[in-house]
Design a protein around this motif. Structure first.
Motif, PDB file in Angstrom:
ATOM      1  N   SER A 159       0.903  -1.098   0.014  1.00  0.00           N
ATOM      2  CA  SER A 159       0.042  -0.130   0.065  1.00  0.00           C
ATOM      3  C   SER A 159       0.977   1.243   0.038  1.00  0.00           C
ATOM      4  N   ASP A 160       0.074   2.517  -0.440  1.00  0.00           N
ATOM      5  CA  ASP A 160       0.963   3.558  -0.436  1.00  0.00           C
ATOM      6  C   ASP A 160       1.429   4.129   1.101  1.00  0.00           C
ATOM      7  N   PHE A 161       2.413   4.946   1.158  1.00  0.00           N
ATOM      8  CA  PHE A 161       3.108   5.486   2.312  1.00  0.00           C
ATOM      9  C   PHE A 161       1.727   5.945   3.349  1.00  0.00           C
ATOM     10  N   ASN A 162       1.026   6.737   2.620  1.00  0.00           N
ATOM     11  CA  ASN A 162       0.006   7.560   3.297  1.00  0.00           C
ATOM     12  C   ASN A 162      -1.018   6.825   4.092  1.00  0.00           C
ATOM     13  N   THR A 163      -1.027   5.433   3.749  1.00  0.00           N
ATOM     14  CA  THR A 163      -2.281   4.531   4.336  1.00  0.00           C
ATOM     15  C   THR A 163      -1.603   4.408   5.835  1.00  0.00           C
ATOM     16  N   ILE A 164      -0.497   4.814   6.405  1.00  0.00           N
ATOM     17  CA  ILE A 164       0.011   4.549   7.566  1.00  0.00           C
ATOM     18  C   ILE A 164      -1.008   5.376   8.560  1.00  0.00           C
ATOM     19  N   VAL A 165      -1.632   6.571   8.018  1.00  0.00           N
ATOM     20  CA  VAL A 165      -2.352   7.492   8.666  1.00  0.00           C
ATOM     21  C   VAL A 165      -3.728   6.881   8.967  1.00  0.00           C
ATOM     22  N   PRO A 166      -4.325   6.704  10.257  1.00  0.00           N
ATOM     23  CA  PRO A 166      -5.673   6.046  10.193  1.00  0.00           C
ATOM     24  C   PRO A 166      -6.653   6.744   9.450  1.00  0.00           C
ATOM     25  N   SER A 167      -7.552   6.167   8.926  1.00  0.00           N
ATOM     26  CA  SER A 167      -8.718   7.033   8.256  1.00  0.00           C
ATOM     27  C   SER A 167      -9.262   7.843   8.906  1.00  0.00           C
ATOM     28  N   GLY A 168      -9.470   7.821  10.072  1.00  0.00           N
ATOM     29  CA  GLY A 168     -10.278   8.973  10.847  1.00  0.00           C
ATOM     30  C   GLY A 168      -9.403  10.093  11.139  1.00  0.00           C
ATOM     31  N   GLN A 169      -7.860  10.110  11.059  1.00  0.00           N
ATOM     32  CA  GLN A 169      -7.239  11.239  11.022  1.00  0.00           C
ATOM     33  C   GLN A 169      -6.761  11.626   9.793  1.00  0.00           C
ATOM     34  N   ALA A 170      -7.208  11.182   8.793  1.00  0.00           N
ATOM     35  CA  ALA A 170      -6.436  11.603   7.412  1.00  0.00           C
ATOM     36  C   ALA A 170      -6.856  12.959   6.978  1.00  0.00           C
ATOM     37  N   GLY A 171      -8.231  13.166   7.444  1.00  0.00           N
ATOM     38  CA  GLY A 171      -8.943  14.383   7.176  1.00  0.00           C
ATOM     39  C   GLY A 171      -8.171  15.656   7.532  1.00  0.00           C
ATOM     40  N   LYS A 172      -7.120  15.535   8.780  1.00  0.00           N
ATOM     41  CA  LYS A 172      -6.688  16.477   9.286  1.00  0.00           C
ATOM     42  C   LYS A 172      -5.484  17.181   8.337  1.00  0.00           C
ATOM     43  N   PHE A 173      -5.143  16.416   7.261  1.00  0.00           N
ATOM     44  CA  PHE A 173      -4.134  16.992   6.463  1.00  0.00           C
ATOM     45  C   PHE A 173      -4.682  17.080   5.128  1.00  0.00           C
ATOM     46  N   ALA A 174      -4.692  18.278   4.538  1.00  0.00           N
ATOM     47  CA  ALA A 174      -5.266  18.623   3.020  1.00  0.00           C
ATOM     48  C   ALA A 174      -4.111  17.901   2.263  1.00  0.00           C
ATOM     49  N   GLU A 175      -2.920  17.714   2.297  1.00  0.00           N
ATOM     50  CA  GLU A 175      -2.081  17.018   1.594  1.00  0.00           C
ATOM     51  C   GLU A 175      -0.975  16.411   2.598  1.00  0.00           C
TER      52      GLU A 175
END
Length: 235
Positions: A159-175
């Motif tokens: 999977s891509d590197f950014n999948t390490i961010v939990p789905s519930g936290q991903a919205g905190k970052f626009a990029e």
């Protein structure tokens, strides 16, 4: 300088000199993954076993020891002030513990060093500085452990590197962005290497990022030894 083990030192183009000031300063116990500095200025270290310990230059110019793997190592701390004869202390270190999951430096110092260097590059480009972000530091810590085993922007499961961010936290970052590096032994070297790479440089100089995270790990059982993960985000 070359020591013959008797308290004498060979100075290039000079005669052999012996110093009564050399003295045994005792024994120390440390664990692998730790860093140690002898108090004082103008000190260099002569290490008997480079597999166990190595000298490196710290951010303010002083020399320090990094302990890499268990074992015993003799270290001579050589104090050299201008116009003065060297003062030599003999130290014995007993290095204990396992290397795995231990860092060779205090992360907070390397994080600030890299941040300062990155912001210098951004200032040159007329960009706003980044600030350290605790969440990105955490994700970088997780990723550097993965990258030290599977060196890729993809995770070990593909999977891509950014999948390490939990789905519930991903919205905190626009990029989000990631830089990896292996082999660089200091913040100065790692940032210089990133700036020589167009894709890594583009992350460092991306105008919309405003936060950064960083993690570093030292692996004694690996030819590259030094692994870095740098994360960028926009909050």
């Amino acid at each position: 300088m070359v020591y013959d083990g008797s308290g004498c030192v060979s100075v290039p183009a000079e005669r052999w000199q012996c110093f009564a000031a050399e003295q045994f300063k005792g024994e120390y116990t440390r664990t692998t993954g730790k860093v140690w500095a002898y108090p004082g200025e103008n000190v260099r270290f002569i290490v008997s076993n480079p597999r166990v310990a190595e000298e490196f230059r710290y951010k303010n110019g002083e020399y320090r020891l990094r302990f890499k793997e268990p074992g015993d190592v003799e270290v001579r701390a050589v104090f050299q002030d201008p116009g003065q004869e060297p003062l030599v202390y003999r130290l014995i270190f007993h290095i204990l513990g396992a290397v795995s999951d231990e860092n060779a430096v205090d992360q907070k110092y390397y994080r600030q060093d890299v941040l300062d260097l990155v912001n210098q590059e951004r200032e040159k480009a007329g960009l706003k500085p980044l600030r350290l972000d605790d969440e990105l530091n955490h994700y970088a810590e997780l990723r550097v452990q993965e990258a030290a085993k599977y060196y890729s922007h993809q995770r070990p499961d593909g999977s891509d590197f950014n999948t390490i961010v939990p789905s519930g936290q991903a919205g905190k970052f626009a990029e989000l962005g990631e830089n990896l590096q292996r082999g660089a032994n200091s913040p100065v070297t790692v940032v210089a290497n990133w700036m020589l790479s167009p894709t890594h440089k583009a992350n460092i100089l991306y105008p919309d990022y405003n936060v950064m995270g960083l993690a570093y790990v030292y692996k004694a059982d690996d030819n590259s030894h030094h692994y870095w993960a740098q994360w960028f985000g926009k909050r």
